[in-house]
Write a protein that holds these residues in place. Structure first.
Motif, PDB file in Angstrom:
ATOM      1  N   ILE A  91       7.868  19.590  -5.058  1.00 41.07           N
ATOM      2  CA  ILE A  91       7.687  18.220  -5.527  1.00 41.07           C
ATOM      3  C   ILE A  91       6.214  17.877  -5.689  1.00 41.07           C
ATOM      4  N   LEU A 132       4.400  16.643  -9.221  1.00 38.02           N
ATOM      5  CA  LEU A 132       3.953  15.264  -9.386  1.00 38.02           C
ATOM      6  C   LEU A 132       2.447  15.105  -9.149  1.00 38.02           C
ATOM      7  N   ALA A 167       0.924  11.512  -8.805  1.00 35.41           N
ATOM      8  CA  ALA A 167       1.007  10.743  -7.568  1.00 35.41           C
ATOM      9  C   ALA A 167      -0.257  10.929  -6.740  1.00 35.41           C
ATOM     10  N   SER A 221      -3.412   9.351  -8.345  1.00 35.95           N
ATOM     11  CA  SER A 221      -3.512   7.896  -8.378  1.00 35.95           C
ATOM     12  C   SER A 221      -4.059   7.329  -7.068  1.00 35.95           C
ATOM     13  N   ARG A 222      -4.409   8.194  -6.172  1.00 31.42           N
ATOM     14  CA  ARG A 222      -4.786   7.710  -4.851  1.00 31.42           C
ATOM     15  C   ARG A 222      -5.918   6.687  -4.834  1.00 31.42           C
ATOM     16  N   ARG A 268      -7.000   4.649  -6.922  1.00 32.99           N
ATOM     17  CA  ARG A 268      -6.670   3.375  -7.521  1.00 32.99           C
ATOM     18  C   ARG A 268      -5.835   2.528  -6.560  1.00 32.99           C
ATOM     19  N   THR A 269      -4.793   3.117  -6.043  1.00 34.70           N
ATOM     20  CA  THR A 269      -3.912   2.324  -5.196  1.00 34.70           C
ATOM     21  C   THR A 269      -4.576   1.983  -3.874  1.00 34.70           C
ATOM     22  N   ALA A 270      -5.236   2.962  -3.292  1.00 35.07           N
ATOM     23  CA  ALA A 270      -5.845   2.699  -1.994  1.00 35.07           C
ATOM     24  C   ALA A 270      -6.837   1.563  -2.120  1.00 35.07           C
ATOM     25  N   ARG A 277      12.393   9.740   2.646  1.00 37.96           N
ATOM     26  CA  ARG A 277      11.870  10.642   3.664  1.00 37.96           C
ATOM     27  C   ARG A 277      10.477  10.190   4.073  1.00 37.96           C
ATOM     28  N   HIS A 328       7.297  11.495   6.088  1.00 37.72           N
ATOM     29  CA  HIS A 328       6.846  12.809   6.507  1.00 37.72           C
ATOM     30  C   HIS A 328       5.497  12.711   7.214  1.00 37.72           C
ATOM     31  N   GLN A 386      -1.400   1.286   3.601  1.00 43.69           N
ATOM     32  CA  GLN A 386      -1.717   2.617   3.105  1.00 43.69           C
ATOM     33  C   GLN A 386      -1.712   3.607   4.260  1.00 43.69           C
ATOM     34  N   ASP A 395      -2.421   7.072   6.373  1.00 46.66           N
ATOM     35  CA  ASP A 395      -3.630   7.897   6.389  1.00 46.66           C
ATOM     36  C   ASP A 395      -3.425   9.200   5.624  1.00 46.66           C
ATOM     37  N   ASP A 444      -1.547  11.685   2.703  1.00 50.08           N
ATOM     38  CA  ASP A 444      -1.196  11.502   1.295  1.00 50.08           C
ATOM     39  C   ASP A 444       0.262  11.792   0.958  1.00 50.08           C
ATOM     40  N   TRP A 494       8.370   9.577   0.703  1.00 52.58           N
ATOM     41  CA  TRP A 494       9.108  10.175  -0.410  1.00 52.58           C
ATOM     42  C   TRP A 494      10.372   9.375  -0.621  1.00 52.58           C
ATOM     43  N   ARG A 537      10.564  11.899  -4.590  1.00 53.74           N
ATOM     44  CA  ARG A 537       9.318  11.650  -5.293  1.00 53.74           C
ATOM     45  C   ARG A 537       8.290  11.169  -4.270  1.00 53.74           C
ATOM     46  N   ASN A 538       7.095  11.747  -4.339  1.00 55.73           N
ATOM     47  CA  ASN A 538       6.039  11.301  -3.423  1.00 55.73           C
ATOM     48  C   ASN A 538       5.451   9.991  -3.952  1.00 55.73           C
ATOM     49  N   ARG A 568       1.026   6.969  -2.649  1.00 54.23           N
ATOM     50  CA  ARG A 568      -0.120   6.241  -3.183  1.00 54.23           C
ATOM     51  C   ARG A 568       0.229   5.340  -4.368  1.00 54.23           C
ATOM     52  N   LEU A 569       1.489   5.137  -4.553  1.00 49.73           N
ATOM     53  CA  LEU A 569       1.851   4.212  -5.636  1.00 49.73           C
ATOM     54  C   LEU A 569       1.653   2.776  -5.175  1.00 49.73           C
ATOM     55  N   GLN A 570       1.444   1.908  -6.145  1.00 50.83           N
ATOM     56  CA  GLN A 570       1.377   0.487  -5.793  1.00 50.83           C
ATOM     57  C   GLN A 570       2.774  -0.011  -5.460  1.00 50.83           C
TER      58      GLN A 570
END
Lengths: 322, 278, 455, 365
Positions: free
Chosen positions: A15, A19, A22, A25-26, A28-30, D8, D10, D59, D61, D63, D67, D71-72, D75-77
């Motif tokens: 995964i 992706l 994902a 985009s770190r 930006r989101t952080a 998930r 993790h 957020q 710590d 990355d 999930w 899908r990870n 870091r999505l908004q």
């Protein structure tokens, strides 16, 4: 379950590599909220630093100089401060400055009273009355000052006339010349002029109090005073403290009115610090001394608002915890 | 409208209307007197009586025909509106962040703003004038808008911050979960919620521009956008003798528009809702 | 210059002044009256800051009409800013000048232009080109202007050209009060000296509680009647500072005597109201109009008030002006101080400098034209042109007669950079404290010490 | 078990104040698609932080912590996660009508047509019985109704998962039970993975397909209600779950002629049960944890413990007997009534076979 465990490592890797977006985009989101914070602060900070703090720091620098309006400044160390504290009028000025700051209390009393009354449901024509309340503040303070000079003129004005004809006083009071009255009159006129400022803020705060709180208080049998203490006051405390702090600061910093009414006299009886600042800056053209007085004014104001400031900070913290 | 709608007792009504009457008298007696003075002929200015013996429109004619005072009223309107809008753009985001977000140095920065409130404004006119001429803002409306912010921004941030902080928690987070960016959450949720206080503040900001004399006088000449308060001063108060009738006319003309505007703007207040609590 | 146009303008001016006294109803129509042949200043724009207009609405209208006449005569354009005394005394002019926002030409009082001197252009070369009639009319003022600027190395350069005058400060009285008090006007007017003044006021006290007023407010304490009295005792020390601007003169015996008398009028004789520490001539004149005062010192600015408010009193001679009086034992004929409204031209740079300065000068000349001078004299101060004074005499209030008789040997205040500080800011608190009972000598010495420190 | 994983978590680590406060130390959770997991723990245990990390409101710590459906999304908004969050105090928007509140998420995602949005809002309102309130403002509805609306706002989104942060905490007891049932019913019907945070064990036990018990930023145990209750992983889980609470008795294990005995101040009992004995051999000090329902009043025998009844709490269907044995307090729970009387001396039989033993570190033996 067993199969899940077995799949686990490969699954994860799979995964992650599928992706890349994902991971990319770190930043930006952080930082997105952080970004918003700084973006929102930028105009305010820019503004305050450029327009207020740079002149302020320059002012501190100037206070150690003999700094004429036109000509070369000359470093004189603490001489301006020594001169100011040693001046005969210094304590008169300090006293009247403190007294003048009390006009804030009068403004608050009027504003709170008016706002509470106009927040009652049974009053008709509310919006008209609110507009009327605003009138004193809807005119330039210089103009209001002139009008009060007209109304209060000891020999010609309407106030003296009625006080005399109703037998309240037997001789005209010379408001602006009497050392005691002169102090009170600049305070009263300032109160009349500026109370609507607080009124607008308090009214807005009052209107945001949910009705349910009052209903609850009534169910518990609270009388109007207790309702005020238990419901109204806590809800408007933040607004009230902010308004008080601002008004103290402004009453002390704004100069037009007292200067116009008494010119700082008689003697130095109404020479509040701001008038002294003006005199040094623009009548004497001595900017070093003007900033010395200005810094003292800031200090005095700060000391006066400090208790309110603490209350205000506490209020904000409480609000955040809620 | 969040207002206490309990059945009012007679005592409460009497006290309420009594209080209202007192405050109204404090405001209306001086204002009413000067309003009537505006219709007195020059000889009667210092006659202590409410109604003029002979009604006169001389001062009105002078103020409007010769001084073109209505033009300056218009200038004041633009000055006030611009000041209010600019204040809104600068102070609301700042106050929002101070009221609801956590970041390093927040308290220190906030105290810096407090200090700005204490600054003796009268000492600012020299650096401002020099800077304004240098950057071409002298004698321009935007120049005035910007200068007024010195008065407006610190206090606007103060009051807005208190208001934002006391709004219910989690609203922005909720909005963000349901599809908003941090900015959109502010825009779609927090801003509408702050409408009553923003309206009030815009109004106060408007009045700063409307009433200011210090900067309006220093940063304009007759070639630029002079505001009504400057003209009042120049036409009626700035000489050693005061033109009382002209002053009263101009005062009335300058005093009424904000009051009307406020009454109209209260449409905003009427839409107020219970913001705090559930 | 077209003779017909000139006379019609003179008629207009006379009419204006007459109507001016009747209130603000006059609508000036300068367009018709000032239509004259064009000149060579087409396309030139000058910036003019007007302060004299603040005196009263009539003067403001007159200013507007003179500006318009100039534009029509020359084809130049004038961008006018109406401003106030506060602007030149306070921060406005200084700050704007330093910032580089400078008019081409401005009027003001030449006691306060010292602080702006480095921005100004000397006008001697222009003055030399004046037509002989005008030049003769104003020439007597030039030594006074030089004397006013005596502390500057280039004192012989004229930076401020006076166009109207405010002689400080004649008496104005109400004849009806004299009659009520049983005082014979003809044998007691004009007031001979301060002893005589006390006598007259004592008599007038039977009519009004406080027949007279001593002025204590910051702007009026030092520059209305007081310096005249000092001057009648000691001409060289009558200004606030000495001849070479090295120290204050205010601890001199003449000053102490005069100020003591000034205070005595209030505290010892009780002629002046309890409002004294904050009183102004404007307030006193209002009270005179209302019959609450009988005899006060006032200047031309107050004359505008009287004209508007007491037209009948002027016409029937109830209002009478008389010259300032000397201190008992002092010199007569030299008691008056003269304040002057004057024009200044700023230094111009760049290719347009010459034409700008020329236009500014042409503009000043407009104000020196006889009809404009007379109009100014009727609605503002006495006009600068001495040759026109005779035309102005003969009004029942005898203002012109009174003030012109004061100007045989007038004094002037110094146009020092710090004159605002010296005359108003530092002076007022001390005089107010003396008015509240402090020792006069002590206050004057303290004041002199403060002045000496800044000189 | 060929189930798909809905959510998930993790190795989730989340620290505040630059690492000084560790809210989540190393949280691992795995929730099958469509299941309901309850995060249970005392306040400050990190359960809300975990939930907020899943929603994107904090957020993490690391990355790769979060999930959803494979899908990870770490870091999505928040807005891009397609998750729905229900806050403890509803967080309804005071300036919007109930209808606009419910449709808020739909309005923000411009993909839906007006009619579609209306239809969905109406459906959800009906499902939650708030169809009559749609035109009101939030301050005009009751607390229970407000919570339904908050749920509705979440449901209408048809999200990948529901995240509920103590949604019932502000409601009164009766309403809470009712809403709890309703939430479970709706969740089953919609089949959307749900994480429900609570500190109320009863709520947790009744709701969760799976319960994750947390403490100090770490997951202590994940299991069904039955597993958590009857097979707690450690001392904390055992004591945290159960009402009345677990009886805890410090004991030590003695070997007497090859036979194991469990000794304490109040008793000395033989450890005969094979399962128990084997795990306790070679142990010294142990903590005995025994559920109140495993303590029973019995006739005196060698393996009973003498005690005195100090208090009786009748609860209708059950009765709790509070007993005292040599200064140690014990609770027993019996079905129905009891014949014991306060002050009476009795003997207790402890069902050691089903009791728990913990070592000094709190680990289950």
């Amino acid at each position: 379950m067993a199969r899940q465990e077995a799949l686990h490592p490969a699954h994860t890797l799979d995964i992650s590599s599928a992706l890349p977006a994902a991971a990319a985009s770190r930043p930006r989101t952080a930082g997105s909220e952080r970004w918003l914070i700084w973006l929102f602060l930028l105009p305010t900070v820019l503004f305050l630093v450029l327009l207020l703090w740079l002149p302020f720091l320059q002012g501190v620098w100037m206070s150690f100089h003999k700094w004429p309006f036109i000509g070369e400044p000359q470093w004189i160390g603490l001489q301006n401060y020594r001169d100011l504290f040693g001046a005969a009028y210094f304590w008169t000025t300090m006293r009247v400055t403190l007294l003048y700051s009390l006009s804030t209390a009068l403004q608050l009393a009027l504003a709170l009273g008016a706002a509470l009354v106009l927040n009652q449901s049974f009053i008709r024509l509310k919006s008209v009355w609110r507009g009327v309340m605003l009138m004193p503040y809807a005119m330039p303070p210089v103009v209001v000052g002139a009008i009060w000079m007209y109304l209060l003129d000891p020999d010609l004005g309407m106030v003296t006339h009625y006080l005399l004809s109703w037998g309240i006083i037997s001789k005209p009071i010379y408001w602006f010349s009497d050392p005691v009255w002169a102090k009170w009159i600049i305070m009263l006129v300032a109160s009349w002029t500026f109370w609507p400022f607080m009124f607008i803020i308090l009214l807005a705060a009052l209107q945001a109090i949910p009705e349910s709180y009052y209903e609850l208080a009534e169910v518990y049998g609270a009388n109007p005073w207790r309702r005020f203490r238990a419901v109204t006051l806590p809800h408007i405390r933040g607004a009230m403290l902010a308004a008080v702090i601002i008004r103290i600061a402004w009453n002390l910093a704004k100069i037009e009115q007292p200067f116009q009414l008494t010119g700082g006299g008689p003697g130095y009886e109404t020479s509040v610090l701001s008038i002294l600042t003006y005199r040094f800056a623009y009548l004497s053209g001595d900017f070093g001394m003007a900033f010395t007085v200005g810094l003292l004014l800031i200090l005095v104001t700060f000391v006066l608002i400090a208790p309110f400031l603490r209350g205000f900070q506490k209020q904000i913290k409480q609000a955040r915890r809620r | 409208m969040a207002m206490y709608t309990q059945r009012s007792t007679l005592t409460q009504k009497v006290l309420g209307y009594g209080g209202l009457a007192v405050v109204l008298l404090i405001v209306l007696i001086p204002y009413g007197y000067i309003a009537l003075t505006a219709f007195k002929p020059a000889e009667e200015i210092f006659d202590v009586r409410w109604l003029p013996r002979a009604w006169s429109l001389d001062a009105w004619r002078y103020a409007i025909e010769f001084e073109q005072f209505h033009v300056y009223i218009y200038n004041s309107m633009i000055a006030g509106l611009g000041a209010a809008v600019l204040a809104l753009c600068v102070a609301v985001p700042g106050a929002y962040v101070f009221g609801r977000k956590q970041f390093r140095g927040k308290d220190v920065m906030f105290y810096i703003i407090v200090m700005a409130l204490l600054f003796p404004f009268v000492l600012l006119v020299v650096p401002f004038t020099i800077l304004w001429v240098k950057i071409g803002l002298y004698d321009t409306m935007p120049g005035l808008w910007l200068a007024y912010q010195v008065f407006i921004i610190p206090f606007a941030i103060w009051i807005l911050r208190a208001y934002f902080a006391e709004l219910p928690p989690f609203l922005e987070e909720c909005a963000m979960v349901y599809g908003c960016t941090a900015f959109k959450a502010f825009w779609r949720v927090m801003l509408p919620l702050a409408k009553p206080i923003i309206t009030s503040l815009m109004f106060l900001a408007f009045l700063v521009g409307w009433n200011d004399f210090l900067f309006s006088n220093m940063l304009t000449t007759g070639e630029g956008p002079r505001t009504a308060s400057v003209i009042i001063y120049v036409s009626a108060v700035g000489g050693e003798r005061v033109e009382w009738d002209v002053l009263m006319v101009m005062t009335l003309m300058a005093g009424i528009p904000p009051v009307l505007l406020y009454i109209v703007a209260q449409g905003q207040f009427l839409k107020t809702f219970a913001v705090r609590g559930h | 210059m077209d003779l017909n146009g000139r006379y019609s303008r003179r008629d207009f001016v006379a009419m204006t002044a007459g109507l001016a006294a009747m209130g603000l109803t006059t609508s000036l129509t300068p367009d018709l009256l000032h239509a004259q042949a064009g000149s060579d200043l087409k396309g030139v724009t000058i910036v003019y800051w007007n302060m004299i207009g603040v005196q009263n609405p009539i003067v403001k209208r007159l200013s507007a009409s003179i500006i318009k006449a100039f534009e029509q005569r020359t084809g130049a354009k004038v961008k006018t800013t109406w401003d106030t005394y506060g602007s030149i005394i306070g921060p406005k002019y200084r700050t704007n000048f330093v910032a580089g926002k400078i008019p081409t030409v401005f009027d003001g009082s030449n006691r306060w232009s010292g602080q702006l001197r480095s921005f100004l252009r000397p006008m001697n070369d222009f003055i030399a080109t004046l037509d002989p009639e005008t030049h003769a009319g104003i020439a007597w003022l030039l030594p006074l202007v030089e004397h006013q600027n005596r502390g500057y190395p280039d004192a012989d350069q004229i930076y401020d050209l006076p166009f109207t005058l405010i002689p400080q400060a004649p008496f104005v009285t109400r004849l009806d009060h004299w009659e009520q008090a049983g005082l014979d006007f003809d044998s007691n007017w004009p007031i001979r000296d301060t002893e005589h003044l006390v006598e007259v006021l004592t008599a007038l006290r039977s009519v009004t509680e406080y027949p007279y007023e001593v002025y204590g407010k910051i702007w009026d304490a030092g520059d209305t009647q007081l310096n005249g009295w000092v001057r009648s005792l000691d001409i060289p020390n009558s200004d606030f500072i000495n001849d070479d601007w090295s120290r204050s003169t205010c601890d001199s015996d003449a000053w102490i005597t005069a100020v003591q008398f000034y205070i005595d009028l209030y505290r010892k004789y009780g002629f002046s109201s309890p409002n004294t520490p904050q009183s102004t001539d404007e307030g006193a004149v209002e009270q005179l109009i209302r019959g609450q005062k009988s005899l006060v010192h006032a200047d031309i600015l107050n004359r505008g008030t009287i004209m508007r408010r007491m037209r009948r009193g002027i016409q029937d001679g109830t209002i009478q002006w008389g010259p300032h009086c000397p201190m008992a034992g002092g010199t007569t004929g030299s008691t008056a101080f003269l304040a002057m409204s004057s024009f200044s031209i700023t230094r111009q740079e760049g290719p347009d400098a010459a034409i700008q300065e020329a236009a500014a000068w042409e503009f000043i000349k407009e104000w020196l034209m006889p009809e404009n001078q007379i109009a100014l004299a009727k609605s503002s101060g006495l006009c600068a042109r001495r040759d026109l004074w005779e035309d102005l005499k003969g009004a029942p209030d005898r203002y012109i007669e009174a003030v012109t008789s004061m100007l045989d040997n007038p004094g002037v205040w110094s146009n020092h950079v710090k004159s605002v500080d010296i005359q108003y800011n530092l002076f007022a608190p001390h005089i107010q404290q003396a008015m509240q009972g402090n020792d006069v000598t002590h206050e004057l010495r303290a004041y002199a010490a403060e002045v000496n420190k800044i000189l | 078990m060929a189930e798909n994983i809905g959510i998930r978590v993790h190795n989730l680590r989340k620290t505040f104040q630059r690492g000084r406060v560790q809210a989540c130390r190393n949280v691992n959770l795995r929730l099958a698609e469509g299941a309901l997991m309850v995060l249970l723990g005392p306040s400050g245990c990190g359960k809300t932080t975990t939930l907020r990390c899943i929603a994107g409101l904090e957020q993490p710590d690391n990355d790769d912590a979060i999930w959803v459906k494979g899908r990870n999304i770490t870091r999505l908004q928040p807005k891009d996660r397609n998750l729905a969050f229900v806050f403890q105090d509803t967080a309804l928007f005071p300036h919007l009508s109930i209808r606009r509140n419910i449709s808020f998420g739909l309005d923000m995602h411009k993909t839906y047509r007006r009619a579609e949005r209306r239809r969905r809002v109406n459906e959800v309102a009906e499902l939650l019985h708030v169809e009559d309130l749609l035109e009101r403002k939030p301050h005009e509805v009751s607390g229970g109704q407000a919570q339904r609306v908050a749920l509705g706002r979440a449901i209408v989104m048809e999200p990948d998962a529901f995240l509920l942060d103590e949604p019932l905490a502000n409601l009164d007891a009766a309403l809470r039970v009712e809403m709890r049932t309703e939430i479970k019913r709706i969740q089953k019907r919609l089949g959307i993975s749900t994480i429900f945070v609570t500190h109320d064990q009863e709520e947790a036990l009744s709701l969760g397909d799976v319960i994750a018990v947390m403490k100090d930023g770490e997951v202590q145990q994940v299991g069904t209600s039955h597993e958590i209750y009857h097979h707690p992983a450690n001392f904390f889980v055992a004591t945290f779950i159960g009402s009345p609470p677990l009886n805890c008795l410090p004991c030590h294990v003695q070997t007497d002629n090859g036979a194991l005995n469990l000794a304490s101040r109040a008793f000395q009992l033989p450890l005969e049960a094979a399962g128990v004995a084997s795990s306790l051999r070679n142990q010294g000090e142990v903590m005995l944890g025994i559920r109140p329902e495993l303590v029973a009043i019995a006739p005196e025998r060698p393996d009973t413990v003498a005690a005195r009844v100090s208090l009786i709490e009748p609860l209708g269907s059950r009765t709790i007997i509070i007993l005292e044995a040599e200064g140690v307090e014990l609770r027993a729970m019996v079905q129905g009534e009891t014949s014991a009387r306060e002050g009476e001396a009795v003997h207790l039989r402890l069902d050691l076979e089903r009791a728990f033993f913990f070592d000094n570190a709190g680990n289950r033996l």
